[in-house]
Structure formats: C-alpha cells, structure tokens
Enzyme design. Structure first.
Site, mmCIF file in Angstrom:
data_model
loop_
_atom_site.group_PDB
_atom_site.id
_atom_site.type_symbol
_atom_site.label_atom_id
_atom_site.label_comp_id
_atom_site.label_asym_id
_atom_site.label_seq_id
_atom_site.Cartn_x
_atom_site.Cartn_y
_atom_site.Cartn_z
ATOM 1 N N HIS A 19 20.914 17.747 30.030
ATOM 2 C CA HIS A 19 19.766 18.229 30.642
ATOM 3 C C HIS A 19 20.067 19.609 31.064
ATOM 4 O O HIS A 19 19.144 20.348 30.859
ATOM 5 C CB HIS A 19 19.746 17.419 32.035
ATOM 6 C CG HIS A 19 19.375 16.065 31.766
ATOM 7 N ND1 HIS A 19 19.852 14.998 32.543
ATOM 8 C CD2 HIS A 19 18.253 15.485 31.458
ATOM 9 C CE1 HIS A 19 19.560 13.622 32.312
ATOM 10 N NE2 HIS A 19 18.558 14.074 31.553
ATOM 11 N N LYS A 43 11.879 1.710 36.235
ATOM 12 C CA LYS A 43 13.319 1.954 36.041
ATOM 13 C C LYS A 43 14.170 1.655 37.055
ATOM 14 O O LYS A 43 13.999 2.171 38.400
ATOM 15 C CB LYS A 43 13.550 3.477 35.382
ATOM 16 C CG LYS A 43 13.154 3.461 34.092
ATOM 17 C CD LYS A 43 13.782 4.856 33.519
ATOM 18 C CE LYS A 43 13.430 4.863 32.082
ATOM 19 N NZ LYS A 43 13.956 6.251 31.471
ATOM 20 N N ARG A 92 16.711 14.541 21.421
ATOM 21 C CA ARG A 92 18.135 14.271 21.279
ATOM 22 C C ARG A 92 17.998 13.888 19.687
ATOM 23 O O ARG A 92 18.707 14.818 18.840
ATOM 24 C CB ARG A 92 18.692 13.130 21.972
ATOM 25 C CG ARG A 92 19.273 13.485 23.185
ATOM 26 C CD ARG A 92 19.678 12.253 24.241
ATOM 27 N NE ARG A 92 18.345 11.607 24.504
ATOM 28 C CZ ARG A 92 18.172 11.093 25.556
ATOM 29 N NH1 ARG A 92 19.170 10.672 26.281
ATOM 30 N NH2 ARG A 92 17.059 10.662 26.071
ATOM 31 N N SER A 130 21.929 9.745 30.264
ATOM 32 C CA SER A 130 22.266 8.977 31.338
ATOM 33 C C SER A 130 22.720 7.763 31.419
ATOM 34 O O SER A 130 23.666 7.234 32.315
ATOM 35 C CB SER A 130 21.123 9.113 32.525
ATOM 36 O OG SER A 130 20.790 10.610 32.532
#
Ligand code: ADP
Length: 165
Positions: A19, A43, A92, A130
């Site tokens: 990030h 989430k 990514r 994460s």
C-alpha cells in the site's frame, strides 16, 4: 488551478509496504492523496477502523500531502464531498484485475466525472497482501520487511491476545 486530489480507498487490514509503495507513487502525481479506510461490513476485519487509521497515520507521517480518513457507504459519494476526482487502486497481479475492472465500471456508471487510476507496485511488493500477512503473523511468522515496524508490533499483540483469549 484546482487541486488534484486522489482518494486511495481500501480495507487496509492492516496497511502494508505494498500500500505504501502505491501511496508514494501517487504523491508524485497528485497535489493531495487521501487514504480512506472503508467501513466494510462484508469483510471480517482484524483491526478496528480506529486502529487502522492510527497505523496508517503513523506510516505516512513524513508525507505532508497525504491525509487519512474513513468512510461509510458509497465511495463515489465520499469522493464528491472530498472534492476528489480520481480513485486510486493498486494492482498486484492479473488476479486483481477482474474484480477491480468490474468495480471501476460500476463506479463510473454511478459517477462519470470520477476516474479510477490503477498503479502497479514495485517488484518487491507485488506478492504482499494484508490477508497473507495476517495469516503468517498469526502463526508466529516474521512480517518485518513486509509491513512497517509499528504494524508488525500491532500484529504481534493481536496474536498474543488471541492465544491468551
Ligand atoms: P480492498 O479490500 O479494498 O481490496 P485492500 O486494503 O486489500 O482493500 O487494498 C486496497 C488497494 O490496494 C486495492 O486496490 C489492492 O489491490 C491494493 N493493494 C493491496 N496490496 C497491494 C500490493 N502489495 N501491491 C499493489 N497494490 C496492492
């Protein structure tokens, strides 16, 4: 000329060097960058929004054009209020693309005046997420080098609490 403001939205559960790499790249392009923690009810988060904000604030303290905030509800509504015209997302791998593409298209249909800008992380960070960091930390693995030290410490605290609890 009006300030160019970008919002970088995400769960940031917790913030990683991936990030931060995106944030540092965005600083070069925008007058202001707002890192916005999304309150996401779908989430399950390890950290509370307050803890996330605290960790991000510490991580970006040397960057005067970066601020940290949180928002509920639609990103497009939040961005209008913040007078931001660009939503920033990191990519990514191609696996991120499908979800991001649909989300960007949906956001554009909600507000055509706001664009989504995708940035690629540096080669050292593309494998960091994460989720995997939480997994590794909960098993006692070392995450230094993947997240800032104060975040690694927080992760350690959480797994110690979990073991005790
Ligand atoms: P979300 O739950 O919204 O996907 P995340 O906190 O997981 O929130 O990620 C926020 C944004 O940062 C997403 O666009 C994600 O693809 C991107 N991102 C996360 N980790 C990396 C990384 N290592 N490199 C590049 N982009 C990343």
């Amino acid at each position: 000329m009006a300030e160019k403001i970008a919002v970088y939205p995400g769960s940031f559960d917790p913030i990683t060097y991936g990030h931060l790499d995106i944030i540092k790249r965005a600083i070069k392009v925008f007058d202001r960058v707002i890192v916005a923690v999304a309150h996401n009810y779908d989430k399950q988060s390890l950290f509370t929004p307050e803890e996330k904000i605290e960790m991000i604030t510490e991580a970006v303290k040397d960057y005067p054009t970066v601020s940290v905030d949180a928002f509920h509800g639609l990103l497009m509504e939040y961005m209008k209020k913040a007078k931001a015209t660009v939503a920033l997302r990191g990519l990514r791998a191609t696996s991120d693309f499908d979800y991001e593409y649909h989300m960007a298209a949906m956001n554009r249909s909600l507000d055509d005046s706001i664009d989504t800008l995708f940035m690629m992380t540096g080669k050292d960070y593309f494998f960091i997420s994460s989720r995997t960091i939480k997994e590794v930390a909960s098993l006692g693995g070392l995450v230094t080098g993947l997240v800032p030290d104060h975040v690694a410490l927080k992760l350690q605290e959480k797994s110690i609490h979990k073991q005790k609890g």
